[in-house]
Design a protein around this motif. Structure first.
Motif, PDB file in Angstrom:
ATOM      1  N   ALA A  64      -6.837   2.421  16.715  1.00 42.18           N
ATOM      2  CA  ALA A  64      -7.061   2.779  15.308  1.00 42.18           C
ATOM      3  C   ALA A  64      -6.000   2.189  14.385  1.00 42.18           C
ATOM      4  N   THR A  65      -5.194   1.286  14.881  1.00 36.49           N
ATOM      5  CA  THR A  65      -4.124   0.699  14.075  1.00 36.49           C
ATOM      6  C   THR A  65      -4.438  -0.764  13.801  1.00 36.49           C
ATOM      7  N   GLY A  66      -4.293  -1.143  12.544  1.00 38.62           N
ATOM      8  CA  GLY A  66      -4.528  -2.534  12.170  1.00 38.62           C
ATOM      9  C   GLY A  66      -4.043  -2.812  10.761  1.00 38.62           C
ATOM     10  N   TRP A  67      -4.169  -4.047  10.343  1.00 34.36           N
ATOM     11  CA  TRP A  67      -3.757  -4.431   8.992  1.00 34.36           C
ATOM     12  C   TRP A  67      -4.664  -5.555   8.496  1.00 34.36           C
ATOM     13  N   ARG A  68      -4.663  -5.729   7.195  1.00 29.91           N
ATOM     14  CA  ARG A  68      -5.374  -6.866   6.603  1.00 29.91           C
ATOM     15  C   ARG A  68      -4.607  -7.330   5.380  1.00 29.91           C
ATOM     16  N   GLU A  69      -4.763  -8.602   5.105  1.00 26.69           N
ATOM     17  CA  GLU A  69      -4.115  -9.204   3.947  1.00 26.69           C
ATOM     18  C   GLU A  69      -5.174  -9.594   2.933  1.00 26.69           C
ATOM     19  N   ASP A  70      -5.021  -9.114   1.716  1.00 22.27           N
ATOM     20  CA  ASP A  70      -5.889  -9.525   0.617  1.00 22.27           C
ATOM     21  C   ASP A  70      -5.137 -10.555  -0.210  1.00 22.27           C
ATOM     22  N   GLU A  71      -5.722 -10.936  -1.323  1.00 27.60           N
ATOM     23  CA  GLU A  71      -5.054 -11.898  -2.198  1.00 27.60           C
ATOM     24  C   GLU A  71      -3.806 -11.302  -2.839  1.00 27.60           C
ATOM     25  N   LYS A  78      -3.772   3.282   9.950  1.00 23.98           N
ATOM     26  CA  LYS A  78      -3.361   3.926  11.207  1.00 23.98           C
ATOM     27  C   LYS A  78      -4.083   5.252  11.357  1.00 23.98           C
ATOM     28  N   GLY A  79      -4.421   5.595  12.589  1.00 19.33           N
ATOM     29  CA  GLY A  79      -4.908   6.926  12.920  1.00 19.33           C
ATOM     30  C   GLY A  79      -6.391   7.136  12.727  1.00 19.33           C
ATOM     31  N   ARG A  80      -6.909   8.087  13.485  1.00 16.13           N
ATOM     32  CA  ARG A  80      -8.309   8.509  13.350  1.00 16.13           C
ATOM     33  C   ARG A  80      -8.376   9.934  12.827  1.00 16.13           C
ATOM     34  N   MET A  81      -7.702  10.855  13.531  1.00 24.12           N
ATOM     35  CA  MET A  81      -7.740  12.254  13.088  1.00 24.12           C
ATOM     36  C   MET A  81      -6.912  12.435  11.824  1.00 24.12           C
ATOM     37  N   TRP A  82      -5.698  11.897  11.819  1.00 24.20           N
ATOM     38  CA  TRP A  82      -4.832  11.923  10.641  1.00 24.20           C
ATOM     39  C   TRP A  82      -4.692  10.479  10.175  1.00 24.20           C
ATOM     40  N   HIS A  83      -5.691  10.025   9.451  1.00 16.93           N
ATOM     41  CA  HIS A  83      -5.741   8.633   9.023  1.00 16.93           C
ATOM     42  C   HIS A  83      -4.782   8.389   7.874  1.00 16.93           C
ATOM     43  N   SER A  84      -4.049   7.308   7.953  1.00 18.43           N
ATOM     44  CA  SER A  84      -3.197   6.910   6.834  1.00 18.43           C
ATOM     45  C   SER A  84      -3.531   5.472   6.473  1.00 18.43           C
ATOM     46  N   LEU A  85      -3.600   5.219   5.200  1.00 17.69           N
ATOM     47  CA  LEU A  85      -3.901   3.898   4.678  1.00 17.69           C
ATOM     48  C   LEU A  85      -2.805   3.572   3.671  1.00 17.69           C
ATOM     49  N   VAL A  86      -1.991   2.573   3.986  1.00 17.25           N
ATOM     50  CA  VAL A  86      -0.885   2.184   3.121  1.00 17.25           C
ATOM     51  C   VAL A  86      -1.245   0.850   2.481  1.00 17.25           C
ATOM     52  N   VAL A  87      -1.227   0.824   1.163  1.00 19.47           N
ATOM     53  CA  VAL A  87      -1.520  -0.399   0.416  1.00 19.47           C
ATOM     54  C   VAL A  87      -0.226  -0.845  -0.260  1.00 19.47           C
ATOM     55  N   ILE A  88       0.208  -2.048   0.068  1.00 19.61           N
ATOM     56  CA  ILE A  88       1.470  -2.562  -0.465  1.00 19.61           C
ATOM     57  C   ILE A  88       1.182  -3.832  -1.254  1.00 19.61           C
ATOM     58  N   PRO A  89       1.310  -3.789  -2.584  1.00 18.27           N
ATOM     59  CA  PRO A  89       1.174  -5.025  -3.369  1.00 18.27           C
ATOM     60  C   PRO A  89       2.287  -6.004  -2.983  1.00 18.27           C
ATOM     61  N   TYR A  90       1.949  -7.276  -2.893  1.00 21.09           N
ATOM     62  CA  TYR A  90       2.947  -8.266  -2.480  1.00 21.09           C
ATOM     63  C   TYR A  90       4.156  -8.285  -3.405  1.00 21.09           C
ATOM     64  N   ASN A  91       3.955  -8.020  -4.691  1.00 15.02           N
ATOM     65  CA  ASN A  91       5.090  -8.066  -5.609  1.00 15.02           C
ATOM     66  C   ASN A  91       6.037  -6.878  -5.422  1.00 15.02           C
ATOM     67  N   ARG A  92       5.683  -5.903  -4.584  1.00 16.94           N
ATOM     68  CA  ARG A  92       6.568  -4.758  -4.295  1.00 16.94           C
ATOM     69  C   ARG A  92       7.375  -4.947  -3.005  1.00 16.94           C
ATOM     70  N   ILE A  93       7.048  -5.975  -2.245  1.00 10.78           N
ATOM     71  CA  ILE A  93       7.753  -6.206  -0.982  1.00 10.78           C
ATOM     72  C   ILE A  93       9.150  -6.743  -1.275  1.00 10.78           C
ATOM     73  N   GLN A  94      10.169  -6.107  -0.671  1.00 11.02           N
ATOM     74  CA  GLN A  94      11.549  -6.566  -0.840  1.00 11.02           C
ATOM     75  C   GLN A  94      11.965  -7.491   0.304  1.00 11.02           C
TER      76      GLN A  94
END
Length: 144
Positions: A64-71, A78-94
């Protein structure tokens, strides 16, 4: 877009890590049961049930763990029972870290941690090493 799955070798890596801890606990419980009280065999039963739970849960978690890159952003799921979805804009990456312990090194995968100003769990565990290095290079290019 499809999510990139993490390496299936992560399952074996987690089995090894949990297995080491469980064997040490089992030895300690057995020694206590033989030396002090046979009631500690109940703790061994709990440990065996926990080990069975982990044997089932680890492949489910990894699957249940994976990632994808958008523009414009990186999405970590991550997760099935306790699903978490983290969206990180590229301009926020340090910056981006790649880490791997001895088990991960032997099995050929790494954890990619994306650092932002926010405190979120932005780690992608079990990325094949070559792919992890490409991810870090792509993110570093976007930061420039």
């Amino acid at each position: 877009m499809e999510y990139q799955p993490v390496s299936r070798k992560l399952i074996l890596g987690r089995y090894i890590a949990y297995g080491i801890v469980l064997v040490v606990l089992a030895i300690a419980i057995a020694a206590g049961a033989l030396l002090w009280t046979p009631w500690l065999w109940l703790a061994m039963l709990v440990l065996v049930i926990y080990a069975g739970w982990q044997a089932w849960l680890i492949p489910v978690q990894v699957g249940a763990t994976g990632w994808r890159e958008d523009e414009r952003e990186l999405v970590i799921s991550k997760g099935r029972m306790w699903h978490s979805l983290v969206v990180i804009p590229y301009n926020r990456i340090q910056y981006v870290d790649i880490s791997r312990g001895p088990i991960a090194t032997k099995l050929g995968y790494a954890d990619v941690q994306v650092h932002t100003a926010a405190v979120v769990d932005s780690t992608i565990p079990g990325v094949p090493l070559e792919q992890a290095e490409h991810l870090r290079a792509r993110f570093s290019q976007r930061l420039s």
